[in-house]
Design an enzyme around this catalytic site. Sequence first.
Site, short mmCIF file in Angstrom:
data_model
loop_
_atom_site.label_atom_id
_atom_site.label_comp_id
_atom_site.label_asym_id
_atom_site.label_seq_id
_atom_site.Cartn_x
_atom_site.Cartn_y
_atom_site.Cartn_z
N ASN A 9 0.88 -1.18 0.00
CA ASN A 9 0.00 0.00 0.00
C ASN A 9 0.91 1.23 0.00
OD1 ASN A 9 -1.85 2.02 0.38
ND2 ASN A 9 -2.26 1.54 2.53
N LYS A 11 0.15 4.26 -0.43
CA LYS A 11 -0.51 5.47 0.06
C LYS A 11 -0.27 6.63 -0.92
CE LYS A 11 0.22 3.64 4.63
NZ LYS A 11 0.01 3.79 6.04
N HIS A 98 -9.42 1.20 4.46
CA HIS A 98 -8.18 1.41 5.22
C HIS A 98 -8.47 2.38 6.36
CE1 HIS A 98 -4.12 2.67 6.23
NE2 HIS A 98 -3.69 1.58 5.61
N GLU A 100 -6.96 4.84 7.44
CA GLU A 100 -6.76 6.26 7.10
C GLU A 100 -7.99 6.82 6.39
OE1 GLU A 100 -3.00 5.71 5.14
OE2 GLU A 100 -2.10 5.19 7.06
N GLU A 170 -5.74 -4.87 10.34
CA GLU A 170 -4.71 -3.87 10.56
C GLU A 170 -4.97 -3.14 11.87
OE1 GLU A 170 -2.63 -2.69 6.71
OE2 GLU A 170 -4.38 -1.39 6.88
N GLY A 176 2.24 2.27 10.58
CA GLY A 176 3.19 3.36 10.41
C GLY A 176 3.87 3.78 11.70
N SER A 216 3.17 -2.24 10.26
CA SER A 216 4.63 -2.28 10.39
C SER A 216 5.22 -3.65 10.06
CB SER A 216 5.05 -1.81 11.79
OG SER A 216 4.61 -0.48 12.01
C1 PEP Z 1 -0.80 0.16 5.80
O1 PEP Z 1 -0.75 1.30 5.39
O2 PEP Z 1 -1.73 -0.58 5.45
C2 PEP Z 1 0.27 -0.30 6.69
C3 PEP Z 1 0.16 -1.48 7.24
O3 PEP Z 1 1.31 0.56 6.88
P1 PEP Z 1 2.73 0.19 7.59
O4 PEP Z 1 3.16 -1.12 7.02
O5 PEP Z 1 3.63 1.32 7.22
O6 PEP Z 1 2.45 0.10 9.05
#
Ligand code: PEP
Length: 253
Positions: A9, A11, A98, A100, A170, A176, A216
Site C-alpha cells: 500500500n 498510500k 483502510h 486512514e 490492521e 506506520g 509495520s
Molecule cells: C498500511 O498502510 O496498510 C500499513 C500497514 O502501513 P505500515 O506497514 O507502514 O504500518
Amino acid sequence: MRNKIVAGNWKMNTTPVEGVALVSEVLDAVKDMELNHKKVVFGVPAVSITSVASIIGDIANVHVASQNISSYDSGAYTGEISATMLEASGATMAIIGHSERREYFGESNQVLATKVDKALGRRITPIYCCGEVLEERKNNTFQTVIKTQVEEGLFHLSMEEMAKVVIAYEPVWAIGTGETASPEQAQEVHAFIRSLVSAKYGNEVADNLSILYGGSMKPSNASELISMVDIDGGLVGGASLNASDFVEIIKAM
Ligand code: PEP
C-alpha cells in the site's frame, strides 16, 4: 487451498514514473519465484494504475490495486473514481476501508459496504480492512469493534460474493508506528475473524478466505507473522516503498 498474498500500500507516495521504476525492480527480483497460490499486489495511487498495469502485463498472480473506490457509479461526483474506471485502467483489486480512509475521510462501515459491492460488481477483488485503535485494544473491546466492522461491511454479501473477498486485519496502533502486533496477538484476531466468517458462511468459505496482517510488517518480522496458521500474508505500507524490503517480504510468504 487459500492464497497467500503480499500487498503493498503505497498510500500517497510516488509519481507514475517512480512507481513504474519501483514495480520493475520488484518484478525483476521475484521473476523466478513460483507464485502458485501466492499473489503479489501493488496498491498504487490511482494516477499510476494504468502505467503499473502495463508493466505487469499478463504476469500471473501479480495485481494492481486501487487504494479506494467510489461508492457511486458515475455522474456529478467531482474527484471520485468509479469501479468501471478502475477496472478499465487495469486494477484487479481494491483496498477498501483502510483506517486512514475511515479516520480522515469519515468512511463508515455502511459506505464501505457499498464500495465492496461496487468492486464486486466489476471484476475487482476487495481487500477489506478492519482493525482497532489503541484504546480499544487496551480496554479489551477490540473483538467487538472488529466484529462490527466485518459484519457491517461484508455480511450483506452472498456466499459466492464473500468467497471473492480478501480481509486485512490492521491494528491501527501498529500502522506506520514501527510497533507490530505480536504474531500471537495477530493470530488471535485472524482466527476470530475466520470464526465469524465460518459462522455466517460455513467452513469452506472461511477456510478459503485470505486474511492479511497489516501494521509495520517488515523483512525482520514478516516470516514469523506469515507462519501463523491464520495469517495468509501482509498488507504492507512503509516497507512496500523500498524494493528490496518488499521483495524480502514477498519471499517470506
Ligand atoms: C498500511 O498502510 O496498510 C500499513 C500497514 O502501513 P505500515 O506497514 O507502514 O504500518
